[in-house]
Design an enzyme around this catalytic site. Sequence first.
Site, PDB file in Angstrom:
ATOM      1  N   HIS A 296     219.272 103.345  12.574  1.00 35.21           N
ATOM      2  CA  HIS A 296     220.426 103.016  13.417  1.00 35.21           C
ATOM      3  C   HIS A 296     220.458 103.885  14.674  1.00 35.21           C
ATOM      4  CE1 HIS A 296     224.509 101.989  14.639  1.00 35.21           C
ATOM      5  NE2 HIS A 296     224.707 103.286  14.810  1.00 35.21           N
TER       6      HIS A 296
ATOM      7  N   HIS B 102     223.385  94.415   8.604  1.00 32.00           N
ATOM      8  CA  HIS B 102     224.469  93.588   9.148  1.00 32.00           C
ATOM      9  C   HIS B 102     223.929  92.226   9.549  1.00 32.00           C
ATOM     10  CE1 HIS B 102     222.667  94.179  13.055  1.00 32.00           C
ATOM     11  NE2 HIS B 102     222.480  95.440  12.689  1.00 32.00           N
TER      12      HIS B 102
ATOM     13  N   HIS C 157     225.391  91.719  15.128  1.00 29.54           N
ATOM     14  CA  HIS C 157     224.630  91.695  16.383  1.00 29.54           C
ATOM     15  C   HIS C 157     223.166  91.481  16.034  1.00 29.54           C
ATOM     16  CE1 HIS C 157     224.284  95.925  15.116  1.00 29.54           C
ATOM     17  NE2 HIS C 157     223.132  95.942  15.760  1.00 29.54           N
TER      18      HIS C 157
ATOM     19  N   GLU D 292     218.235  90.929  12.196  1.00 27.62           N
ATOM     20  CA  GLU D 292     217.359  92.067  11.899  1.00 27.62           C
ATOM     21  C   GLU D 292     216.780  92.012  10.489  1.00 27.62           C
ATOM     22  OE1 GLU D 292     219.480  95.680  13.105  1.00 27.62           O
ATOM     23  OE2 GLU D 292     220.227  94.551  14.819  1.00 27.62           O
TER      24      GLU D 292
HETATM   25 ZN   LIG Z   1     222.723  99.696  13.564  1.00 23.68          ZN
END
Ligand SMILES: [Zn+2]
Length: 279
Positions: free
Chosen positions: A66, A110, A122, A141
């Site tokens: 992240h 996410h 996102h 992702e």
């Molecule tokens: Zn992230």
Amino acid sequence: MSGKSKLKVFISVDMEGISGIVHSSQTSRDQHDYEKGRALMVGDVNAAIEGALAHGDAEIVVADGHGWMTNIQPEDLHEAAVLVRGTPKPLSQMAGIDESFDAALFIGYHSMKGTLHGVLSHTFSGRAINSLKVNGREIGETAMNAAIAGYFGVPLVFVSGDLAITKEAEALDPKITTVAVKEAVARTAARCIHPKKARELIRRGVREALEKRDSISPFTFQPPIEVLVEYSNALMADAVEFMPTAQRVDGRTIRFVLDDYLKAFGAFRASAYIANAVT
Ligand SMILES: [Zn+2]
């Protein structure tokens, strides 16, 4: 299975899907709740490591995935794991994986941009990327990184995050074990189960996922790899169009076709850097 005594487990960790996290105040290093966010993050990761060790003796690599990728404090991570941290690096959130691993786990993931009821949804860069399509399929992702694991022949067997990402992962392969630690009521609001309870579910889920890892095929895209990227605005696409092999599709969209998934992933990432830099 091969004659290896120890299982090799690769864990990629993002932050938006960690237990209790609903807002960037918990995920941005200059904001007031960031220290609490990173403590929650390592709690979910350590639960996954404990789940892997409950399954059996394991060699574990954790990639902090992240932002600046220095969220996990090394001394807080379970000592059974080796930590990959820092950025940028060629495989990004998957740095450290290779063909020697037996299984990949994604913690704190996410959903893709625009998902209904996806906490902090996102796709790679919230600022620059509207959507990413590979070989005709819109992906986030999870699929993007599952295909990196798959490139090395490693199956993605477990995903934790909010309810939306568990559905996104199950759409890739219903055999992937998932754990929802929260359910969005809006993009920056969620009903969260207690972190202790979430960690218990992660521990149990990882153990079960590793037991049935051989039934899951690595997720791959077949070459040629066609990448269609829609950027946030036409200026970003204007700049990305300077890249070799880039083809302009329309005001905001660029197409790349490459013969290898890692090259395609590299082109996508470089384009995101360029898009972010130009505005
Ligand atoms: Zn992230």
